[in-house]
Each structure stands twice: as C-alpha cells, then as structure tokens.
Design a protein around this motif. Structure first.
Motif, PDB file in Angstrom:
ATOM      1  N   GLN A 127       0.772  -1.242  -0.096  1.00  0.00           N
ATOM      2  CA  GLN A 127       0.081   0.113   0.079  1.00  0.00           C
ATOM      3  C   GLN A 127       0.606   1.249  -0.032  1.00  0.00           C
ATOM      4  OE1 GLN A 127      -2.143  -0.766   3.557  1.00  0.00           O
ATOM      5  NE2 GLN A 127      -1.322   0.967   4.507  1.00  0.00           N
ATOM      6  N   ASP A 128       2.071   1.326   0.481  1.00  0.00           N
ATOM      7  CA  ASP A 128       2.956   2.386   0.350  1.00  0.00           C
ATOM      8  C   ASP A 128       3.247   2.692  -0.922  1.00  0.00           C
ATOM      9  OD1 ASP A 128       3.139   2.565   3.394  1.00  0.00           O
ATOM     10  OD2 ASP A 128       4.697   1.069   3.453  1.00  0.00           O
ATOM     11  N   ARG A 129       3.761   1.638  -1.644  1.00  0.00           N
ATOM     12  CA  ARG A 129       4.028   1.692  -3.069  1.00  0.00           C
ATOM     13  C   ARG A 129       2.794   2.365  -3.778  1.00  0.00           C
ATOM     14  NH1 ARG A 129       7.263  -2.478  -7.060  1.00  0.00           N
ATOM     15  NH2 ARG A 129       6.672  -1.493  -8.795  1.00  0.00           N
ATOM     16  N   GLU A 130       1.567   1.778  -3.513  1.00  0.00           N
ATOM     17  CA  GLU A 130       0.347   2.304  -4.270  1.00  0.00           C
ATOM     18  C   GLU A 130       0.128   3.932  -4.190  1.00  0.00           C
ATOM     19  OE1 GLU A 130      -2.829   0.024  -2.940  1.00  0.00           O
ATOM     20  OE2 GLU A 130      -2.312  -1.538  -4.478  1.00  0.00           O
ATOM     21  N   HIS A 131       0.526   4.303  -2.944  1.00  0.00           N
ATOM     22  CA  HIS A 131       0.232   5.749  -2.283  1.00  0.00           C
ATOM     23  C   HIS A 131       1.298   6.439  -3.092  1.00  0.00           C
ATOM     24  CE1 HIS A 131      -1.905   4.367   1.640  1.00  0.00           C
ATOM     25  NE2 HIS A 131      -2.682   4.788   0.709  1.00  0.00           N
ATOM     26  N   VAL A 132       2.696   5.975  -3.140  1.00  0.00           N
ATOM     27  CA  VAL A 132       3.738   6.657  -3.761  1.00  0.00           C
ATOM     28  C   VAL A 132       3.286   6.928  -5.128  1.00  0.00           C
ATOM     29  CG1 VAL A 132       6.197   6.513  -4.386  1.00  0.00           C
ATOM     30  CG2 VAL A 132       5.361   6.213  -1.732  1.00  0.00           C
ATOM     31  N   GLU A 133       2.939   5.714  -5.951  1.00  0.00           N
ATOM     32  CA  GLU A 133       3.041   5.769  -7.347  1.00  0.00           C
ATOM     33  C   GLU A 133       1.733   7.034  -7.650  1.00  0.00           C
ATOM     34  OE1 GLU A 133       2.564   1.764  -8.286  1.00  0.00           O
ATOM     35  OE2 GLU A 133       4.604   1.633  -8.750  1.00  0.00           O
ATOM     36  N   ILE A 134       0.614   6.973  -6.787  1.00  0.00           N
ATOM     37  CA  ILE A 134      -0.602   7.878  -7.160  1.00  0.00           C
ATOM     38  C   ILE A 134      -0.005   9.246  -6.734  1.00  0.00           C
ATOM     39  CG2 ILE A 134      -2.688   8.731  -5.949  1.00  0.00           C
ATOM     40  CD1 ILE A 134      -3.335   5.509  -5.413  1.00  0.00           C
ATOM     41  N   PHE A 135       0.677   9.354  -5.806  1.00  0.00           N
ATOM     42  CA  PHE A 135       1.101  10.824  -5.404  1.00  0.00           C
ATOM     43  C   PHE A 135       2.102  11.288  -6.592  1.00  0.00           C
ATOM     44  CE2 PHE A 135       4.379  13.749  -3.539  1.00  0.00           C
ATOM     45  CZ  PHE A 135       3.665  14.575  -2.927  1.00  0.00           C
ATOM     46  N   ALA A 136       3.103  10.456  -7.104  1.00  0.00           N
ATOM     47  CA  ALA A 136       4.072  10.739  -8.111  1.00  0.00           C
ATOM     48  C   ALA A 136       3.285  11.064  -9.698  1.00  0.00           C
ATOM     49  CB  ALA A 136       4.832   9.676  -8.578  1.00  0.00           C
ATOM     50  N   ARG A 137       1.937  10.434  -9.887  1.00  0.00           N
ATOM     51  CA  ARG A 137       1.077  10.759 -10.952  1.00  0.00           C
ATOM     52  C   ARG A 137       0.555  12.169 -10.797  1.00  0.00           C
ATOM     53  NH1 ARG A 137      -0.231   5.240 -10.853  1.00  0.00           N
ATOM     54  NH2 ARG A 137      -2.333   5.745  -9.743  1.00  0.00           N
ATOM     55  N   HIS A 138       0.185  12.432  -9.485  1.00  0.00           N
ATOM     56  CA  HIS A 138      -0.297  13.920  -9.341  1.00  0.00           C
ATOM     57  C   HIS A 138       0.600  14.691  -9.546  1.00  0.00           C
ATOM     58  CE1 HIS A 138      -4.638  12.859  -8.411  1.00  0.00           C
ATOM     59  NE2 HIS A 138      -4.297  11.880  -7.560  1.00  0.00           N
ATOM     60  N   VAL A 139       2.041  14.655  -9.075  1.00  0.00           N
ATOM     61  CA  VAL A 139       2.931  15.490  -9.121  1.00  0.00           C
ATOM     62  C   VAL A 139       3.520  15.830 -10.399  1.00  0.00           C
ATOM     63  CG1 VAL A 139       5.373  16.009  -8.388  1.00  0.00           C
ATOM     64  CG2 VAL A 139       3.835  15.106  -6.998  1.00  0.00           C
ATOM     65  N   ALA A 140       3.080  14.544 -11.426  1.00  0.00           N
ATOM     66  CA  ALA A 140       3.567  14.555 -12.865  1.00  0.00           C
ATOM     67  C   ALA A 140       2.990  15.715 -13.488  1.00  0.00           C
ATOM     68  CB  ALA A 140       3.610  13.539 -13.394  1.00  0.00           C
ATOM     69  N   THR A 141       1.602  15.922 -13.302  1.00  0.00           N
ATOM     70  CA  THR A 141       0.839  16.845 -14.040  1.00  0.00           C
ATOM     71  C   THR A 141       1.427  18.368 -13.357  1.00  0.00           C
ATOM     72  OG1 THR A 141      -1.137  15.568 -13.752  1.00  0.00           O
ATOM     73  CG2 THR A 141      -1.445  17.961 -14.047  1.00  0.00           C
ATOM     74  N   LEU A 142       1.712  18.597 -12.137  1.00  0.00           N
ATOM     75  CA  LEU A 142       2.093  19.856 -11.747  1.00  0.00           C
ATOM     76  C   LEU A 142       3.527  20.336 -12.176  1.00  0.00           C
ATOM     77  CD1 LEU A 142       0.958  19.616  -8.253  1.00  0.00           C
ATOM     78  CD2 LEU A 142      -0.121  21.004 -10.035  1.00  0.00           C
ATOM     79  N   ALA A 143       4.464  19.140 -12.285  1.00  0.00           N
ATOM     80  CA  ALA A 143       5.742  19.314 -12.828  1.00  0.00           C
ATOM     81  C   ALA A 143       5.717  19.605 -14.274  1.00  0.00           C
ATOM     82  CB  ALA A 143       6.558  18.097 -12.490  1.00  0.00           C
ATOM     83  N   ASP A 144       4.849  19.160 -14.946  1.00  0.00           N
ATOM     84  CA  ASP A 144       4.814  19.530 -16.471  1.00  0.00           C
ATOM     85  C   ASP A 144       4.482  20.928 -16.538  1.00  0.00           C
ATOM     86  OD1 ASP A 144       5.053  18.660 -19.159  1.00  0.00           O
ATOM     87  OD2 ASP A 144       2.850  18.623 -19.286  1.00  0.00           O
ATOM     88  N   ARG A 145       3.458  21.208 -15.880  1.00  0.00           N
ATOM     89  CA  ARG A 145       3.304  22.649 -15.867  1.00  0.00           C
ATOM     90  C   ARG A 145       4.101  23.859 -15.512  1.00  0.00           C
ATOM     91  NH1 ARG A 145      -2.874  22.085 -13.607  1.00  0.00           N
ATOM     92  NH2 ARG A 145      -3.756  21.041 -15.245  1.00  0.00           N
ATOM     93  N   LEU A 146       4.881  23.346 -14.402  1.00  0.00           N
ATOM     94  CA  LEU A 146       6.039  24.269 -13.990  1.00  0.00           C
ATOM     95  C   LEU A 146       7.022  24.321 -14.858  1.00  0.00           C
ATOM     96  CD1 LEU A 146       7.330  25.341 -11.405  1.00  0.00           C
ATOM     97  CD2 LEU A 146       8.064  23.333 -10.564  1.00  0.00           C
ATOM     98  N   LEU A 147       7.457  23.045 -15.436  1.00  0.00           N
ATOM     99  CA  LEU A 147       8.564  23.208 -16.498  1.00  0.00           C
ATOM    100  C   LEU A 147       8.234  24.061 -17.872  1.00  0.00           C
ATOM    101  CD1 LEU A 147       9.952  19.656 -16.118  1.00  0.00           C
ATOM    102  CD2 LEU A 147      11.007  21.861 -15.420  1.00  0.00           C
ATOM    103  N   LEU A 148       6.775  23.926 -18.183  1.00  0.00           N
ATOM    104  CA  LEU A 148       6.438  24.674 -19.197  1.00  0.00           C
ATOM    105  C   LEU A 148       6.515  26.254 -18.830  1.00  0.00           C
ATOM    106  CD1 LEU A 148       3.426  22.624 -20.524  1.00  0.00           C
ATOM    107  CD2 LEU A 148       5.526  23.071 -21.716  1.00  0.00           C
ATOM    108  N   LEU A 149       6.153  26.525 -17.893  1.00  0.00           N
ATOM    109  CA  LEU A 149       6.177  27.943 -17.268  1.00  0.00           C
ATOM    110  C   LEU A 149       7.383  28.483 -17.060  1.00  0.00           C
ATOM    111  CD1 LEU A 149       3.306  28.186 -14.416  1.00  0.00           C
ATOM    112  CD2 LEU A 149       3.305  29.289 -16.755  1.00  0.00           C
ATOM    113  N   ARG A 150       8.392  27.302 -16.598  1.00  0.00           N
ATOM    114  CA  ARG A 150       9.919  27.992 -16.456  1.00  0.00           C
ATOM    115  C   ARG A 150      10.579  28.172 -17.986  1.00  0.00           C
ATOM    116  NH1 ARG A 150      14.558  25.863 -12.947  1.00  0.00           N
ATOM    117  NH2 ARG A 150      16.193  26.752 -13.990  1.00  0.00           N
ATOM    118  N   GLY A 151      10.023  27.258 -18.783  1.00  0.00           N
ATOM    119  CA  GLY A 151      10.470  27.485 -20.163  1.00  0.00           C
ATOM    120  C   GLY A 151      10.020  28.505 -20.935  1.00  0.00           C
ATOM    121  N   ALA A 152       8.876  29.157 -20.823  1.00  0.00           N
ATOM    122  CA  ALA A 152       8.396  30.187 -21.423  1.00  0.00           C
ATOM    123  C   ALA A 152       8.927  31.318 -20.786  1.00  0.00           C
ATOM    124  CB  ALA A 152       6.875  30.515 -21.267  1.00  0.00           C
TER     125      ALA A 152
END
Length: 172
Positions: A112-137
């Motif tokens: 269940q720790d692994r499941e929680h970490v993978e779910i968290f990582a998926r949510h962070v991925a969306t934010l990270a993608d936006r963050l990197l796009l803003l930084r690139g712009a």
C-alpha cells in the motif's frame, strides 16, 4: 507522503531535460535539517534514482545493502541504506523521481505504501509538467530581453522563437 509511507527520509526532484542536459532545478528533501539539505541531497543513492529514471518503473527493495543491483554503490554502503521505494514522476521520459528511504518502524515498505507513492507521483507529474512549461516560457522570454531593450521594443507582445529570431536579426 513521507509520513504516509512511514519513511525516515524522502527526496523529490523535478528534472529539466531541455537542451540535452538533465539538471534538478526543483527538489525538496524531508527527514533532515535545513542546514544539511545540500549534503543530504548528495547522499541519496543515485544508483536507485538513475534506475527509476532509466526504466520509468518504480524501484522497491527490502534492503539496498543486500540487493545485487545496488549493494556496491558507495552511497548505499556509506549510509547503510535498507528499504527503498523510488517512483518516477511522469513518463517517457520521466520528469523526476520521488525517493523514500528506510522505514521508521524498520522493515520493507508495504504494497500500500507503493500504491500511495505511485498515485502521489502521478499527481506531481501534472504539476511538474506545468511548472517546466512555465519555466521554459520565462526562459525563452528572457533569452531575447536584451534585443527588446536595444530596439526600445518593450511594448512588443509575444515570446515565440520566431519573434526572438526576428529581434536578433534586426539588432545584428
């Protein structure tokens, strides 16, 4: 997520892979003092992190000291690293990793720790993608701010590569 998984230490980094080099412009560590954060970042096992980034898969081990994939790593031996859970953030290629090390209660991380970490990582991925796009712009806009100043063209609206090239041609 460090608390939820019961980890002693945690590390999250987002990589900027533009221009062919992967540098961690955004990172945070948990389970250490503010003064030690740079040293702690250097301590985390880059072998585990590198494997998670290369494979795009979550890496889990009961004991990095006993795991043939990692036991020869200097950071694993030096820090006596046991349980590890490392999930990539994003995919193809990953944008970063979430790394958890050693459990407060001892023993391995649970399923269940692994499941929680993978779910968290998926949510962070969306934010990270936006963050990197803003930084690139922002970086792209800054890359031709000198040309705007020289031409007194601060009123020009836009940040495209084409506008940057046009301003550079006019200045030079």
């Amino acid at each position: 997520i460090v608390e939820i998984a019961g980890a002693r230490r945690g590390y999250l980094e987002i990589l900027d892979v533009r221009g062919g080099k992967a540098t961690p412009p955004f990172w945070i560590a948990s389970g250490c003092s503010e003064d030690d954060i740079s040293a702690v970042r250097a301590e985390f096992s880059h072998g585990v992190i590198a494997q998670a980034l290369a494979s795009g898969q979550t890496i889990a081990t009961v004991s990095a000291l006993d795991d043939p994939r990692f036991r020869e790593r200097g950071s694993v031996q030096r820090n006596r690293i046991e349980a590890v859970l490392c999930a990539p953030i994003g995919a193809d290629p990953p944008l970063g990793v979430l790394y958890l090390q050693d459990r407060e209660e001892g023993g391995p991380f649970l399923h269940q720790d692994r499941e929680h970490v993978e779910i968290f990582a998926r949510h962070v991925a969306t934010l990270a993608d936006r963050l990197l796009l803003l930084r690139g712009a922002r970086d792209e806009s800054a890359s031709f701010s000198e040309e705007r100043k020289k031409l007194h063209a601060d009123g020009f609206v836009g940040r495209s590569k084409a506008l940057s090239e046009l301003l550079q041609q006019i200045v030079h």
